[in-house]
Design a protein around this motif. Structure first.
Motif: not given
Length: 49
Positions: A29-43
């Motif tokens: 769950f932490t990995g999915h949260f980190v991936v979502a956070l990084v993608s939001v920052i990237f977008l």
């Protein structure tokens, strides 16, 4: 004495596995949260340009 050692070993192994399973779930769950956070920052940084 031998019976206690035989029954004690799988019980300890099962306890370790039952303890380790929520850790893997939390990491997943932490990995999915980190991936979502990084993608939001990237977008967000891409949309600035």
């Amino acid at each position: 004495m031998t019976t206690t050692t035989v029954t004690g070993a799988p019980a300890a192994h099962f306890d370790f596995h039952a303890l380790f399973r929520p850790v893997l779930t939390a990491l997943r769950f932490t990995g999915h949260f980190v991936v979502a956070l990084v993608s939001v920052i990237f977008l967000g940084s891409v949309s600035e340009y």
